[in-house]
Design an enzyme around this catalytic site. Sequence first.
Site, PDB file in Angstrom:
ATOM      1  N   TYR A  69       0.861  -1.179   0.000  1.00  0.00           N
ATOM      2  CA  TYR A  69       0.000   0.000   0.000  1.00  0.00           C
ATOM      3  C   TYR A  69       0.903   1.236   0.000  1.00  0.00           C
ATOM      4  O   TYR A  69       1.313   1.725   1.056  1.00  0.00           O
ATOM      5  CB  TYR A  69      -0.890   0.028   1.239  1.00  0.00           C
ATOM      6  CG  TYR A  69      -1.991  -0.999   1.295  1.00  0.00           C
ATOM      7  CD1 TYR A  69      -2.325  -1.785   0.201  1.00  0.00           C
ATOM      8  CD2 TYR A  69      -2.735  -1.179   2.467  1.00  0.00           C
ATOM      9  CE1 TYR A  69      -3.348  -2.722   0.264  1.00  0.00           C
ATOM     10  CE2 TYR A  69      -3.764  -2.109   2.537  1.00  0.00           C
ATOM     11  CZ  TYR A  69      -4.058  -2.877   1.432  1.00  0.00           C
ATOM     12  OH  TYR A  69      -5.068  -3.810   1.504  1.00  0.00           O
ATOM     13  N   PHE A 217     -13.967  -4.000   0.439  1.00  0.00           N
ATOM     14  CA  PHE A 217     -14.823  -3.318  -0.545  1.00  0.00           C
ATOM     15  C   PHE A 217     -16.297  -3.370  -0.147  1.00  0.00           C
ATOM     16  O   PHE A 217     -17.178  -3.420  -0.997  1.00  0.00           O
ATOM     17  CB  PHE A 217     -14.641  -3.891  -1.949  1.00  0.00           C
ATOM     18  CG  PHE A 217     -13.245  -3.785  -2.481  1.00  0.00           C
ATOM     19  CD1 PHE A 217     -12.417  -2.729  -2.131  1.00  0.00           C
ATOM     20  CD2 PHE A 217     -12.741  -4.753  -3.330  1.00  0.00           C
ATOM     21  CE1 PHE A 217     -11.126  -2.632  -2.614  1.00  0.00           C
ATOM     22  CE2 PHE A 217     -11.453  -4.671  -3.828  1.00  0.00           C
ATOM     23  CZ  PHE A 217     -10.643  -3.602  -3.469  1.00  0.00           C
ATOM     24  N   GLY A 221     -17.930  -1.698  -3.262  1.00  0.00           N
ATOM     25  CA  GLY A 221     -18.644  -2.641  -4.105  1.00  0.00           C
ATOM     26  C   GLY A 221     -17.872  -2.959  -5.369  1.00  0.00           C
ATOM     27  O   GLY A 221     -16.671  -3.237  -5.336  1.00  0.00           O
ATOM     28  N   PRO A 229     -18.459   4.686  -6.872  1.00  0.00           N
ATOM     29  CA  PRO A 229     -18.679   5.620  -7.961  1.00  0.00           C
ATOM     30  C   PRO A 229     -19.173   6.968  -7.468  1.00  0.00           C
ATOM     31  O   PRO A 229     -19.690   7.079  -6.360  1.00  0.00           O
ATOM     32  CB  PRO A 229     -19.742   4.920  -8.822  1.00  0.00           C
ATOM     33  CG  PRO A 229     -20.420   3.964  -7.891  1.00  0.00           C
ATOM     34  CD  PRO A 229     -19.361   3.538  -6.919  1.00  0.00           C
TER      35      PRO A 229
END
Length: 298
Positions: A69, A217, A221, A229
């Site tokens: 990361y 997630f 999603g 989004p």
Amino acid sequence: MQSETITAAAAGTWKLGDLTVNRLGFGAMRLTGAAAFDLGAPRDRRRSIGVLRRAVELGVNHIDTAAFYFSTLRSANELINSALAPYPDDLVIVTKVGPGRDPSGEWLPWARPERLRGQVEENLRQLGRDHLDVVNLRVEGPGPVAEHFGALAELCEAGLIRHLGISSVSPAQFFEAQAVAPVVCVQNRYGLDGRGPNSGELLRICGEQGIAFVPFFAIAGEGREAGAPAGGGDNGVVTDVARAHGATPAQVRLAWTLHQGPHILAIPGTGDPAHLDENIAAGALRLSAEDLTRLASS
């Protein structure tokens, strides 16, 4: 929902091996840049450190991270070290090995078993620790995992790792790893509208065995590493349930995830202090049976 008086303890607790953690934790992936693994403009260092310290103030005692990361000038592990060391006694840091990235950010082939020690030592160095609380083997593909998991089990015997978990696996790979050494957690993609193959079955198996299931997630999603989004991408049912509770759609998604079983540990990540407070507050959101039925059919 008012977040300032709500702590991570509101979600209840579960165990990673012999380590008790609040079920609402924190994922460090998004601390380094606006998008995960983005080598563009890094996040403001002071802000990221502030988010980590605020998370601990709000009762987070389970942080998920990895040496891979990082973005330009930013490493999640280094930020954790700078923000939180010397570490609180109850803080559990979970990292993962298997994948790797070179300094340019390019992904490397899945590590051979003999290279896992180097990855573990890299996490130890970056975090400034003499052992790692939990290490997940992040699996790449459908192949066997026993040799890799055995290499990590040897590092447990050497005192470098306390507990082992496994990530992005099938049930067969989970059982294969479990035949080598105890597995304290399974980390797979799972959320209201984005679930990895076999994740539902693994969630059930973990529940039956009392093993922590750690979905990633849960908010993003199908957006995955790119994040949710714009506008959240939520359907009308999620928005309606959120409105009825005075919550945000993201909070509903987190609450739905936690409602799938007492053994589920959520690890939402953010670099935004306001979003952090909202995520923690989601641990106090109680969805009704009607809410859950509507969400399941959405």
